[in-house]
Scaffold this motif. Structure first.
Motif, PDB file in Angstrom:
ATOM      1  N   TYR A  29       0.865  -1.289   0.093  1.00 18.11           N
ATOM      2  CA  TYR A  29      -0.054  -0.033   0.186  1.00 18.11           C
ATOM      3  C   TYR A  29       0.706   1.185  -0.120  1.00 18.11           C
ATOM      4  O   TYR A  29       0.589   2.207  -0.672  1.00 18.11           O
ATOM      5  CB  TYR A  29      -0.985   0.056   1.363  1.00 18.11           C
ATOM      6  N   VAL A  30       1.838   1.405   0.948  1.00 23.69           N
ATOM      7  CA  VAL A  30       2.702   2.454   0.828  1.00 23.69           C
ATOM      8  C   VAL A  30       3.458   2.658  -0.497  1.00 23.69           C
ATOM      9  O   VAL A  30       3.565   3.867  -0.899  1.00 23.69           O
ATOM     10  CB  VAL A  30       3.807   2.337   2.013  1.00 23.69           C
ATOM     11  N   GLN A  31       3.920   1.595  -0.990  1.00 25.06           N
ATOM     12  CA  GLN A  31       4.582   1.580  -2.603  1.00 25.06           C
ATOM     13  C   GLN A  31       3.682   2.185  -3.503  1.00 25.06           C
ATOM     14  O   GLN A  31       4.167   2.809  -4.355  1.00 25.06           O
ATOM     15  CB  GLN A  31       5.062   0.102  -2.835  1.00 25.06           C
ATOM     16  N   HIS A  32       2.419   1.873  -3.399  1.00 25.62           N
ATOM     17  CA  HIS A  32       1.494   2.610  -4.175  1.00 25.62           C
ATOM     18  C   HIS A  32       0.821   4.117  -3.716  1.00 25.62           C
ATOM     19  O   HIS A  32      -0.073   4.537  -4.292  1.00 25.62           O
ATOM     20  CB  HIS A  32       0.211   1.615  -4.245  1.00 25.62           C
ATOM     21  N   GLY A  33       1.661   4.690  -2.686  1.00 23.10           N
ATOM     22  CA  GLY A  33       1.258   5.824  -2.515  1.00 23.10           C
ATOM     23  C   GLY A  33       0.049   6.338  -1.305  1.00 23.10           C
ATOM     24  O   GLY A  33      -0.094   7.175  -1.035  1.00 23.10           O
ATOM     25  N   HIS A  34      -0.337   5.078  -0.540  1.00 21.40           N
ATOM     26  CA  HIS A  34      -1.144   5.318   0.402  1.00 21.40           C
ATOM     27  C   HIS A  34      -0.464   5.402   1.724  1.00 21.40           C
ATOM     28  O   HIS A  34       0.802   5.193   1.840  1.00 21.40           O
ATOM     29  CB  HIS A  34      -2.072   3.971   0.258  1.00 21.40           C
ATOM     30  N   LEU A  35      -1.330   5.857   2.600  1.00 21.82           N
ATOM     31  CA  LEU A  35      -0.856   5.788   4.050  1.00 21.82           C
ATOM     32  C   LEU A  35      -1.369   4.849   4.808  1.00 21.82           C
ATOM     33  O   LEU A  35      -2.399   4.289   5.084  1.00 21.82           O
ATOM     34  CB  LEU A  35      -1.409   7.250   4.553  1.00 21.82           C
ATOM     35  N   VAL A  36      -0.135   4.225   5.474  1.00 23.40           N
ATOM     36  CA  VAL A  36      -0.679   3.029   6.675  1.00 23.40           C
ATOM     37  C   VAL A  36      -0.169   3.291   7.969  1.00 23.40           C
ATOM     38  O   VAL A  36       1.103   4.043   7.967  1.00 23.40           O
ATOM     39  CB  VAL A  36       0.159   1.802   6.027  1.00 23.40           C
ATOM     40  N   LYS A  37      -0.914   3.014   8.968  1.00 21.38           N
ATOM     41  CA  LYS A  37      -0.621   3.341  10.365  1.00 21.38           C
ATOM     42  C   LYS A  37      -0.655   1.960  11.145  1.00 21.38           C
ATOM     43  O   LYS A  37      -1.832   1.409  11.085  1.00 21.38           O
ATOM     44  CB  LYS A  37      -1.622   4.623  11.120  1.00 21.38           C
ATOM     45  N   PHE A  38      -0.067   1.719  12.113  1.00 19.63           N
ATOM     46  CA  PHE A  38       0.146   0.398  12.900  1.00 19.63           C
ATOM     47  C   PHE A  38      -0.341   0.864  14.121  1.00 19.63           C
ATOM     48  O   PHE A  38       0.445   1.971  14.788  1.00 19.63           O
ATOM     49  CB  PHE A  38       1.311  -0.375  12.991  1.00 19.63           C
ATOM     50  N   VAL A  39      -1.245   0.213  14.804  1.00 17.93           N
ATOM     51  CA  VAL A  39      -1.694   0.635  16.100  1.00 17.93           C
ATOM     52  C   VAL A  39      -1.467  -0.585  17.096  1.00 17.93           C
ATOM     53  O   VAL A  39      -2.246  -1.659  16.658  1.00 17.93           O
ATOM     54  CB  VAL A  39      -3.116   1.204  16.339  1.00 17.93           C
ATOM     55  N   SER A  40      -0.728  -0.564  18.151  1.00 19.16           N
ATOM     56  CA  SER A  40      -0.692  -1.533  19.038  1.00 19.16           C
ATOM     57  C   SER A  40      -1.568  -1.147  20.335  1.00 19.16           C
ATOM     58  O   SER A  40      -1.414  -0.117  20.965  1.00 19.16           O
ATOM     59  CB  SER A  40       0.790  -1.742  19.641  1.00 19.16           C
ATOM     60  N   VAL A  41      -2.338  -2.336  20.709  1.00 15.99           N
ATOM     61  CA  VAL A  41      -3.140  -1.641  22.095  1.00 15.99           C
ATOM     62  C   VAL A  41      -2.804  -2.001  23.306  1.00 15.99           C
ATOM     63  O   VAL A  41      -3.232  -1.942  24.327  1.00 15.99           O
ATOM     64  CB  VAL A  41      -4.728  -2.424  21.924  1.00 15.99           C
ATOM     65  N   THR A  42      -1.441  -2.755  23.242  1.00 18.72           N
ATOM     66  CA  THR A  42      -0.641  -2.885  24.573  1.00 18.72           C
ATOM     67  C   THR A  42       0.630  -2.568  24.371  1.00 18.72           C
ATOM     68  O   THR A  42       1.268  -2.522  23.048  1.00 18.72           O
ATOM     69  CB  THR A  42      -0.482  -4.335  24.963  1.00 18.72           C
ATOM     70  N   ASN A  43       1.278  -2.195  25.241  1.00 11.92           N
ATOM     71  CA  ASN A  43       2.818  -1.908  24.866  1.00 11.92           C
ATOM     72  C   ASN A  43       3.875  -2.928  25.440  1.00 11.92           C
ATOM     73  O   ASN A  43       5.058  -2.782  25.052  1.00 11.92           O
ATOM     74  CB  ASN A  43       3.092  -0.848  26.024  1.00 11.92           C
ATOM     75  N   GLY A  44       3.491  -4.107  25.694  1.00 11.00           N
ATOM     76  CA  GLY A  44       4.216  -5.317  25.477  1.00 11.00           C
ATOM     77  C   GLY A  44       5.122  -5.533  26.867  1.00 11.00           C
ATOM     78  O   GLY A  44       5.944  -6.519  26.734  1.00 11.00           O
ATOM     79  N   ASP A  45       4.736  -4.628  27.859  1.00 13.21           N
ATOM     80  CA  ASP A  45       5.659  -4.657  29.089  1.00 13.21           C
ATOM     81  C   ASP A  45       4.995  -6.045  29.963  1.00 13.21           C
ATOM     82  O   ASP A  45       5.646  -5.991  31.290  1.00 13.21           O
ATOM     83  CB  ASP A  45       5.669  -3.524  29.664  1.00 13.21           C
ATOM     84  N   ALA A  46       4.055  -6.838  29.959  1.00 16.95           N
ATOM     85  CA  ALA A  46       3.596  -7.704  30.575  1.00 16.95           C
ATOM     86  C   ALA A  46       4.351  -8.955  30.652  1.00 16.95           C
ATOM     87  O   ALA A  46       4.014  -9.989  31.536  1.00 16.95           O
ATOM     88  CB  ALA A  46       2.061  -7.977  30.400  1.00 16.95           C
ATOM     89  N   GLY A  47       5.027  -9.233  29.777  1.00 17.64           N
ATOM     90  CA  GLY A  47       5.941 -10.473  29.905  1.00 17.64           C
ATOM     91  C   GLY A  47       5.072 -11.689  29.087  1.00 17.64           C
ATOM     92  O   GLY A  47       4.349 -11.409  28.230  1.00 17.64           O
ATOM     93  N   HIS A  48       5.577 -12.954  29.532  1.00 15.58           N
ATOM     94  CA  HIS A  48       5.177 -14.001  28.712  1.00 15.58           C
ATOM     95  C   HIS A  48       3.973 -14.482  29.194  1.00 15.58           C
ATOM     96  O   HIS A  48       3.767 -14.265  30.497  1.00 15.58           O
ATOM     97  CB  HIS A  48       6.277 -15.064  28.569  1.00 15.58           C
ATOM     98  N   HIS A  49       2.931 -15.064  28.600  1.00 13.53           N
ATOM     99  CA  HIS A  49       1.630 -15.604  29.243  1.00 13.53           C
ATOM    100  C   HIS A  49       1.796 -16.514  30.338  1.00 13.53           C
ATOM    101  O   HIS A  49       1.053 -17.071  31.004  1.00 13.53           O
ATOM    102  CB  HIS A  49       0.676 -15.821  28.296  1.00 13.53           C
ATOM    103  N   VAL A  50       2.997 -17.367  30.192  1.00 12.99           N
ATOM    104  CA  VAL A  50       3.324 -18.369  31.042  1.00 12.99           C
ATOM    105  C   VAL A  50       4.473 -17.907  32.219  1.00 12.99           C
ATOM    106  O   VAL A  50       4.374 -18.286  33.418  1.00 12.99           O
ATOM    107  CB  VAL A  50       3.650 -19.912  30.332  1.00 12.99           C
TER     108      VAL A  50
END
Length: 55
Positions: A29-50
């Motif tokens: 999409y970016v290569q074809h001139g469009h705008l792309v945004k990534f959104v993460s809903v967590t910051n990744g600081d909670a560690g592993h689920h186990v």
């Protein structure tokens, strides 16, 4: 051909989810001139689920 620029937003639960799941299509999409945004809903600081967080 449609020349209108579009905006694409990709939501992921974790910081690298968008890159892993949609990185390729986002690059196209970016290569074809469009705008792309990534959104993460967590910051990744909670560690592993186990293993939990090591302090």
């Amino acid at each position: 051909m449609n020349t209108k620029q579009i905006r694409v937003i990709v939501f992921g639960a974790h910081p690298d989810d968008c890159d892993i799941k949609a990185g390729g299509i986002a690059a196209l999409y970016v290569q074809h001139g469009h705008l792309v945004k990534f959104v993460s809903v967590t910051n990744g600081d909670a560690g592993h689920h186990v293993m939990g967080v090591v302090h």
